[in-house]
Design an enzyme around this catalytic site. Structure first.
Site, short mmCIF file in Angstrom:
data_model
loop_
_atom_site.label_atom_id
_atom_site.label_comp_id
_atom_site.label_asym_id
_atom_site.label_seq_id
_atom_site.Cartn_x
_atom_site.Cartn_y
_atom_site.Cartn_z
N GLU A 186 7.37 2.71 11.19
CA GLU A 186 6.93 3.38 9.97
C GLU A 186 7.22 4.88 10.09
OE1 GLU A 186 2.86 3.76 7.27
OE2 GLU A 186 2.67 3.58 9.44
N LYS A 228 4.67 -0.14 0.91
CA LYS A 228 3.40 -0.44 1.56
C LYS A 228 2.30 -0.67 0.52
CE LYS A 228 0.36 1.63 5.09
NZ LYS A 228 0.22 2.83 5.96
N CYS A 237 2.25 -1.24 8.78
CA CYS A 237 1.10 -0.60 9.42
C CYS A 237 -0.25 -1.16 8.98
CB CYS A 237 1.17 0.91 9.21
SG CYS A 237 0.11 1.86 10.33
#
Length: 287
Positions: A45, A116, A157
């Site tokens: 990320e 995300k 994440c």
């Protein structure tokens, strides 16, 4: 698609505030992974920039079609004939920023992208406070991307804490799941390993997650420990906290084996949630 074995690599980085320096570091590490035999290479990320100051972040990023890291890694994929998953880069979308992952084919073409979904808005016990939603716009779709070896579920994440996302990806055909990350040291020490092993075991899938590690220029400290976990929850490869490359052989047949031994994806049943108060429970018992 075939069920052939392949070699996966995670590139661990310590990205700083210089976009071009981060780009060059990523290119060098992806090339190293390819030279060591990787067929699939994943970066972490925020490959292109780790910057907590909002004004500086907006000053340093641009739209997707002008992102230097994306362009450079597309060229490396083409040059080395490897599939590259860019864990994420920050790209400007109007007055907001998207935290966007890319899957790049061995021909250099973009095969898929993912924004995300779950944004990290937390206050940690050590005084750290994070408000991703103040800067980033969250995605609203799960992404299942075709690779030469099977389907890859793309996440980023903080997504790793939301088990339903991974179950949905696995139920729709993912054999490989990923959560490239910039995990804080504090939360990583507590939960990184157990979350990855749990997502792998729950879905009978491989988990492949490159990470940022160490003390960054903007002051944050990330956990590192890039991981490759098999569908039985075994750690096949793990990094420490320094930048570098880890590799593992991936056998897609282990997905079929794990799911046949513990068929949780098939055995799930719909259910309702019933709330029972103490008073109603006593009345039911006396009736």
């Amino acid at each position: 698609m075939t069920a052939s074995r392949f070699t996966a690599a995670c590139v661990q980085m310590r990205s700083g505030r210089d976009v071009l320096a981060n780009r060059d570091a990523a290119v060098a590490l992806v090339r190293e992974a390819a030279e060591r035999g990787a067929d699939f290479v994943q970066t972490p990320e925020m490959t292109s920039l780790v910057e907590r100051e909002r004004a500086a972040l907006f000053d340093k990023v641009g739209p997707q079609d002008r992102d230097p890291t994306l362009a450079a890694l597309r060229e490396v994929a083409r040059e080395r004939g490897v599939v590259v998953q860019i864990g994420s880069v920050a790209v400007k979308e109007g007055n907001r920023i998207a935290n966007r992952a890319f899957l790049v084919g061995a021909d250099g073409d973009i095969m898929a992208s993912y924004d995300k979904v779950h944004l990290f808005d937390v206050d940690l016990p050590n005084g750290e406070s994070w408000r991703e939603s103040a800067t980033y716009t969250g995605g609203d779709r799960a992404v299942l991307a075709e690779t030469p070896w099977g389907y890859l579920g793309m996440t980023i994440c903080y997504d790793v804490r939301f088990a339903a996302l991974y179950r949905a990806l696995a139920e729709n055909g993912a054999s490989f799941l990923s959560a490239p990350a910039c995990f804080t040291r504090q939360t990583g020490e507590a939960h990184w390993h157990v979350l990855h092993r749990a997502r792998a075991i729950e879905t009978g899938s491989f988990m492949i997650s490159a990470a940022q590690g160490g003390l960054h220029e903007d002051g944050r400290e990330t956990f590192g420990h890039s991981l490759i976990v098999d569908p039985w929850g075994r750690v096949l490869a793990e990094a420490g906290t320094e930048p570098g490359v880890i590799l593992a052989e991936i056998d897609p047949g282990l997905v079929t084996d794990a799911r046949s031994r513990i068929p949780t994806l098939k055995n799930a049943r719909p259910f309702a949630v019933e709330t029972v108060s103490a008073g109603s429970a006593r009345r039911a018992a006396s009736a």
